[in-house]
Enzyme design. Structure first.
Site, short mmCIF file in Angstrom:
data_model
loop_
_atom_site.label_atom_id
_atom_site.label_comp_id
_atom_site.label_asym_id
_atom_site.label_seq_id
_atom_site.Cartn_x
_atom_site.Cartn_y
_atom_site.Cartn_z
N GLY A 27 0.79 -1.08 0.00
CA GLY A 27 0.11 -0.10 -0.11
C GLY A 27 0.81 1.17 -0.05
N SER A 28 0.33 2.43 0.18
CA SER A 28 1.08 3.68 -0.01
C SER A 28 2.20 3.47 1.15
CB SER A 28 0.30 4.91 0.12
OG SER A 28 -0.62 4.69 1.25
N GLU A 30 3.97 1.28 2.23
CA GLU A 30 5.10 0.44 1.98
C GLU A 30 6.00 0.80 0.80
OE1 GLU A 30 1.68 -0.50 2.51
OE2 GLU A 30 2.15 -0.68 4.51
N GLU A 49 -3.77 -10.98 2.03
CA GLU A 49 -2.83 -10.93 2.91
C GLU A 49 -2.85 -12.49 3.51
OE1 GLU A 49 -4.52 -8.31 2.52
OE2 GLU A 49 -3.29 -6.81 2.53
N HIS A 72 0.41 -4.33 4.46
CA HIS A 72 -0.03 -3.04 4.48
C HIS A 72 -0.62 -2.61 5.71
CE1 HIS A 72 -1.46 0.93 3.18
NE2 HIS A 72 -2.68 0.63 3.40
N HIS A 283 -8.10 -31.92 20.65
CA HIS A 283 -9.12 -31.15 19.96
C HIS A 283 -10.49 -31.43 20.41
CE1 HIS A 283 -10.45 -29.86 15.38
NE2 HIS A 283 -11.18 -29.51 16.49
N GLY A 403 -4.82 -25.35 12.74
CA GLY A 403 -6.14 -25.92 12.19
C GLY A 403 -6.76 -24.52 11.47
N1 TZD Z 1 -12.54 -21.01 9.50
C1 TZD Z 1 -11.30 -21.15 9.62
C2 TZD Z 1 -10.29 -20.07 9.07
N2 TZD Z 1 -10.50 -22.39 10.04
C3 TZD Z 1 -11.28 -23.53 10.72
N3 TZD Z 1 -10.65 -24.16 10.96
C4 TZD Z 1 -12.90 -23.36 10.26
C5 TZD Z 1 -13.52 -22.02 9.92
C6 TZD Z 1 -13.80 -24.36 10.93
N4 TZD Z 1 -13.57 -25.69 9.91
C7 TZD Z 1 -12.91 -26.61 10.44
O1 TZD Z 1 -12.22 -26.75 11.40
S1 TZD Z 1 -12.89 -28.10 9.46
C8 TZD Z 1 -13.94 -27.30 8.31
C9 TZD Z 1 -14.20 -26.03 8.83
C10 TZD Z 1 -14.99 -24.81 8.09
C11 TZD Z 1 -14.61 -27.85 7.30
C12 TZD Z 1 -13.44 -27.85 5.91
O2 TZD Z 1 -14.01 -28.47 4.71
P1 TZD Z 1 -13.40 -29.01 3.64
O3 TZD Z 1 -12.62 -30.50 3.99
O4 TZD Z 1 -14.14 -29.22 2.49
O5 TZD Z 1 -11.98 -28.23 3.44
P2 TZD Z 1 -13.54 -31.83 4.48
O6 TZD Z 1 -12.69 -33.06 4.15
O7 TZD Z 1 -14.86 -31.78 3.78
O8 TZD Z 1 -13.78 -31.74 6.16
#
Ligand code: TZD
Ligand code: CA
Length: 530
Positions: A27-28, A30, A49, A72, A283, A403
């Site tokens: 951006g400006s 940078e 980003e 930015h 988890h 994750g």
């Molecule tokens: N948003 C973000 C930024 N991170 C996350 N982990 C999630 C939402 C929640 N989330 C999971 O933890 S797994 C998942 C979500 C939305 C589903 C991913 O679906 P996919 O894979 O189609 O990539 P599968 O194999 O169908 O589960």
């Protein structure tokens, strides 16, 4: 005429650390840094980003080197925050810089002022700073690089006002170019001997390995230890890297992600050596005992924080690689026999018009080059992947360490840039792909030959599993129908093809392999559930 500006000196400093690849979105604020960009540097532009950070993270993971990012101001930093969760937990040495408004305009909050800049990325950076005067910019950057790299590695953040770059550099800064910082992380001989004795006396020891093993290239040391000890080997829960060859007879797979299941899987073992992983990163909330009765946990990690927060175990904080090697050399055992290899999984039959992920991975494993590196972000297919894909070398697997989705697609581009001699295959879900989709453009523009495989099952598969665990099967927002990834790929300049059966996939994969300087995307219709 020599250029005595802070900018020119900063590029010298970056060169000293081999940081000649800059990932950014400008951006400006940078532009004064990017002016006169040296010809031995390369700038990798990401269109969002999240993708910038994901690409840089992949690059840092693959190379193990500090990696320069230029964002930015506050808006750019904010867009990158989700990706920072992964970088923090994967201990990625990312040096995140963000342009600040001119010093004289910060107080009046001119547009693009990063108010409380140092607070913004917390708590997902190790160190965050804004130099008090222009003259301190080079020293602050040197510190940001060291802080990112020294144990425990992780991202750092530096906010730099844009009217600093043209100022004259202080002569004292020359010392920065001469600096060396070394770390002694050898375990003590007494500590090693005590653990070697415990392992030698154990009736049924087991190894549980984590990402630090792969990050420190200690995979072969882990193999030697397993062989000598005759112990089975698990990957620690919530795996983000592959620390052990999956075709080794001692390999048992990845531990599950709840307290009770981990305990059940470790039943019967009296000494559990956890190396290079937190104990443990759960988890799912299924309560139970942490450990089998009487089991003793030896926790080897380079991460002081993980040693401090662990709820059980005897920890040794030291280099994982040096300690594993020392343990192998010290261990006095004879005649231990490795456990038998696990049975090969059987393959299901595909219905018409879709591939079962198990069959897809089995086929992919057969077709992929031997030294392929996988970046994975398809969450419901973890078990299927680990039971069919063979990974034997370090740096063969990367999964978002916290994750946070949006890592996979950009990180694949970064890993490929960091390891040009290996082919990167990205295995991405049709949900996950959308969070980092703009990295397709960077892959096309910079001729990064990643093979993107999008598993299209039409749903957030992993969340369906959680929905039944949490009694929330009727939640809205769990499906992602009507996405056309071939059309999206075309929009970003990436060649593509769709497959819904093994033959079609094989054809497309061969076509992808033959494209040496260009990415390729394969959309595969996959089954979900039975
Ligand atoms: N948003 C973000 C930024 N991170 C996350 N982990 C999630 C939402 C929640 N989330 C999971 O933890 S797994 C998942 C979500 C939305 C589903 C991913 O679906 P996919 O894979 O189609 O990539 P599968 O194999 O169908 O589960
Ligand atoms: Ca999906």
């Amino acid at each position: 005429m020599t250029d005595n500006s802070i900018r020119a000196f900063t590029y010298k400093l970056l060169r000293k650390y081999g940081m000649t690849t800059v990932f950014g979105n400008p951006g400006s604020n940078e532009l004064p840094f990017l002016k006169n960009f040296p010809s031995d540097f390369r700038y990798i532009l990401g269109l969002h980003e999240g993708a910038v950070m994901g690409m840089a993270d992949g690059y840092a993971l693959a190379t193990g080197q500090p990696t320069m990012i230029n964002l930015h101001a506050a808006a750019g930093t904010g867009n990158a925050m989700g990706a920072l969760t992964n970088a923090y937990y994967s201990q990625s040495p990312l040096v995140v810089t963000a342009g600040q408004q001119a010093r004289n305009l910060v107080g009046v909050e001119a547009m693009l002022t990063n108010v409380d800049a140092t607070q913004l990325p917390q708590p997902l950076v190790k160190w965050s700073f804004e130099p008090m005067e222009a003259a301190d910019v080079p020293r602050a950057l040197s510190q940001a690089i060291q802080e990112a790299t020294l144990p425990t590695p992780g991202p750092t953040y530096l906010s730099i006002p844009h009217n600093d770059w043209d100022k004259k550099v202080d002569a004292n800064m020359a010392h920065l170019l001469e600096r060396e910082v070394q770390v002694g992380a050898e375990p003590g001989q007494k500590q090693v001997q005590a653990w070697a004795d415990l392992l030698a006396q154990a009736e049924n020891p087991v190894l549980v390995l984590g990402p630090e093993v792969d990050a420190q290239r200690a995979n072969a040391d882990a193999v030697r230890l397993a062989n000598k000890l005759g112990a089975p080997v698990w990957v620690a829960p919530s795996e983000s890297r592959c620390p052990f060859p999956t075709n080794h007879p001692a390999f048992r797979g990845v531990l599950p992600i709840s307290i009770r299941e981990v305990c059940e899987h470790l039943e019967g073992h009296d000494v559990i050596l956890v190396a290079g992983a937190p104990v443990f990163r759960y988890h799912k909330d299924i309560p139970g005992n942490y450990l089998p009765v009487g089991a003793r946990v030896l926790h080897l990690t380079g991460d002081t924080h993980q040693a401090a927060r662990a709820p059980f175990g005897e920890a040794l904080v030291a280099s994982v690689k040096r300690s594993l090697a020392a343990l192998v050399d010290t261990l006095d055992v004879r005649g231990r026999v490795l456990p038998e290899a696990m049975a090969k999984p059987t393959l299901p039959k595909d219905p018409p018009g879709a591939m079962n992920p198990e069959n897809l991975f089995h086929l992919l494993n057969r077709l992929a080059p031997k030294n392929v590196s996988y970046v994975k972000e398809a969450t419901a297919t973890k078990e299927a992947f680990w039971s069919h894909i063979q990974m034997t070398e370090p740096n063969s697997y990367f999964f978002p360490a916290a994750g946070g989705l949006g890592f996979g697609l950009p990180a694949a581009v970064g890993v490929q840039l960091g390891m040009p001699d290996r082919r990167v295959v990205a295995v991405i879900g049709d949900g996950s792909a959308n969070y980092g989709i703009t990295a397709l453009w960077s892959a096309a523009q910079y001729q990064v030959p990643v093979i993107f495989i999008i598993l299209k099952n039409g749903t957030y598969g992993a969340l369906r599993g959680f929905a039944s665990l949490l009694g929330a099967e009727d939640s809205p927002g769990l499906d992602v129908p009507d996405l056309n990834f071939c059309a999206i790929a075309r929009g970003y300049g990436v060649d593509s093809g769709a497959a819904d059966n093994a033959e079609a996939f094989e054809d497309l994969f061969q076509q992808a392999l033959n494209q040496n300087n260009r990415p390729f995307l394969i959309e595969v219709t996959t089954t979900f559930g039975d």
